[in-house]
Structure formats: C-alpha cells, structure tokens
Write an enzyme that holds these catalytic residues in place. Structure first.
Site, short mmCIF file in Angstrom:
data_model
loop_
_atom_site.label_atom_id
_atom_site.label_comp_id
_atom_site.label_asym_id
_atom_site.label_seq_id
_atom_site.Cartn_x
_atom_site.Cartn_y
_atom_site.Cartn_z
N ASP A 11 0.85 -1.01 0.18
CA ASP A 11 -0.02 0.04 0.04
C ASP A 11 0.89 1.19 -0.10
OD1 ASP A 11 -2.36 -1.16 -0.10
OD2 ASP A 11 -2.89 -1.18 1.80
N ARG A 19 1.41 0.48 -10.63
CA ARG A 19 0.56 -0.07 -11.62
C ARG A 19 0.31 0.95 -12.70
NH1 ARG A 19 -3.68 -2.30 -8.78
NH2 ARG A 19 -3.58 -2.32 -6.31
N LEU A 24 5.66 -3.87 -20.64
CA LEU A 24 6.19 -3.87 -22.13
C LEU A 24 5.99 -2.84 -22.91
CD1 LEU A 24 5.58 -7.63 -23.15
CD2 LEU A 24 7.56 -6.77 -22.17
N VAL A 30 1.44 -4.06 -31.38
CA VAL A 30 1.65 -5.20 -32.04
C VAL A 30 0.78 -6.41 -31.46
CG1 VAL A 30 3.14 -7.02 -32.66
CG2 VAL A 30 3.87 -4.81 -32.83
N HIS A 82 12.27 -0.40 -19.11
CA HIS A 82 13.40 -0.35 -19.70
C HIS A 82 13.47 0.64 -21.02
CE1 HIS A 82 14.93 -3.67 -17.22
NE2 HIS A 82 13.79 -4.37 -17.74
N HIS A 95 17.87 1.03 -12.97
CA HIS A 95 16.64 1.19 -12.06
C HIS A 95 16.91 0.71 -10.94
CE1 HIS A 95 16.10 -2.81 -13.86
NE2 HIS A 95 15.27 -3.13 -12.75
#
Length: 248
Positions: A11, A19, A24, A30, A82, A95
């Site tokens: 939380d 979220r 991707l 695609v 990425h 990251h």
C-alpha cells in the site's frame, strides 16, 4: 493471499506507482493484450518467492526477507520501464540504483519494513546481489525471470513462455553460496533458455515494437529532455513520474 506486513508494503505510494508503469511499453501496438504493469509483475514475483521459501523451508525472517525483496526489486523503474531507463544509463545509473535509493529514503517503505522486523540494509543486500538469497530474486532462474517470461507470453498471446516453473522450484537447492538446480531439472532449464531466446526475438525485439519505442524515445529526447532527466531528480520528484505524466 497477503499477510498484514505485505499489505502495508504493497500500500505504499512507491509500490502502488508501479500500477502506472507498463511492463512492455508500446508492445500493445503489436500485441493488443500486452497492457500489464510492473505492479502485476511484482505481485507475481512475490507469489513465486513464497513458493521458493516454502519449498526451501526458510525460517520466518528469511522467508519475509525474500518476499519483500521480490516485491521491491522493481520499485525503482523509470516510466515506460527499460525504454526510458536509457536516460538513467546515460548518466551512469540503473533502475536498481534508483530502487535502492527509494528503499533507503522513502519513509513509507522503511516504516513498513521496520514494522515487519526486516532491516532496510538486508533488503538492499539481497537486491544488490550480496546475499545467498539474491539469486532467487534476479539470478538466471530467479523469480524475476520466471515471472516475466510466463507473464509476457500470456498477455501478448505468444506461445514462447512454456516453462515448468513448479519443477524448477521443486528442484532448487540453497546453500551459503546461493541457489542451484538439481541435475534432474536440466530439461526445465533448457526450456527456460529457449523460451527466453524466442521471447526476445519475437516480443521484446519485434521490429514494429522497436520502431515505435525508438520514435517515442526520440520524442522524449527532443521535447522533454530537461524535465525528464531522472538522474538529477530527488526521490520525491522521481516517484511523481509514471507513464501518464510522461505521456502528458
């Protein structure tokens, strides 16, 4: 099923932000179903970490440490995952580096860890690869890879992520040096290597996905290079950014 300790960590603002970060980026152009998030992936890693800890018979502390590390391993991702991490990499950061800063400096996360009796330094040690548990998170057969290969194949509708995860978990051993897989799991390991190879060829490096990502990245460079120099931001400012703020 989540424990109270896991819910408190889940939380936090930093984890909920995931979220709004795509797993991707732009792959939905695609593969229309590929709209899953880093949050989904983090939950999957948490679930697999629980399976590993149960199989390996970890004590309560190490089980919680493994699960918390799995949940937090991607907390430092840039928006668009990425794709925009390149902005960090060009300035000598990743990251993972940002994730460690967040775990160290974010009050909500440190408070949730403290209430559960897990020192911040222990989680950082796992994420940095300095713990015997580290390979269970980000190793070649860790929860990160096991989850994203299956999850990405599922949401794209591609059929490449055919991996016998349960067999790999069942045949995993852990000692002071880290984790290893019993030789009986060789076939499952080979399956994973093949699945990863085909996923890169057909999903992550699909020519249309890469073309769209390159156009988007050029747009960010030309239109928002100063505003989105993530490496120079404070943790508070960094956490305010997600896919939506970048798009706007």
């Amino acid at each position: 099923t989540l424990t109270d300790d896991e819910v408190r960590l889940l939380d936090t603002y930093a984890v909920q932000r995931l979220r709004r970060i795509s797993q991707l980026p732009l792959a939905y152009l695609v593969y229309p179903g590929a709209r899953h998030s880093r949050f989904d992936h983090s939950l999957g890693c948490l679930s697999l970490a629980y399976e590993f800890s149960s199989h390996l018979g970890l004590d309560q502390f190490n089980s919680l440490l493994l699960r918390f590390s799995a949940l937090l391993h991607d907390v430092g991702h840039t928006p668009y995952s990425h794709l925009l991490e390149m902005i960090l990499i060009e300035n000598g950061l990743t990251h993972e580096d940002m994730g460690i800063k967040i775990i160290e400096q974010d009050y909500e996360i440190s408070k949730a860890l403290e209430r559960a009796g897990i020192p911040v330094e222990e989680v950082i040690s796992v994420i940095k690869g300095r713990s015997r548990l580290s390979s269970l998170i980000s190793g070649p057969l860790g929860v990160d890879r096991l989850d994203f290969l299956v999850r990405d194949a599922y949401f794209t509708g591609a059929t490449y992520g055919v991996i016998d995860i349960r067999r790999l978990i069942h045949l995993t051993r852990l000692d002071e040096r880290g984790s290893s897989v019993d030789v009986r799991g060789l076939g499952a390991v080979e399956e994973l290597a093949i699945a990863r190879h085909h996923s890169f060829l057909n999903i992550y490096f699909h020519h249309t996905v890469r073309a769209a990502q390159l156009l988007f990245y050029r747009g960010v460079e030309e239109l928002a290079a100063e505003e989105l120099n993530f490496s120079k931001m404070s943790i508070e400012e960094y956490l305010r950014h997600d896919d939506y703020t970048v798009w706007n």
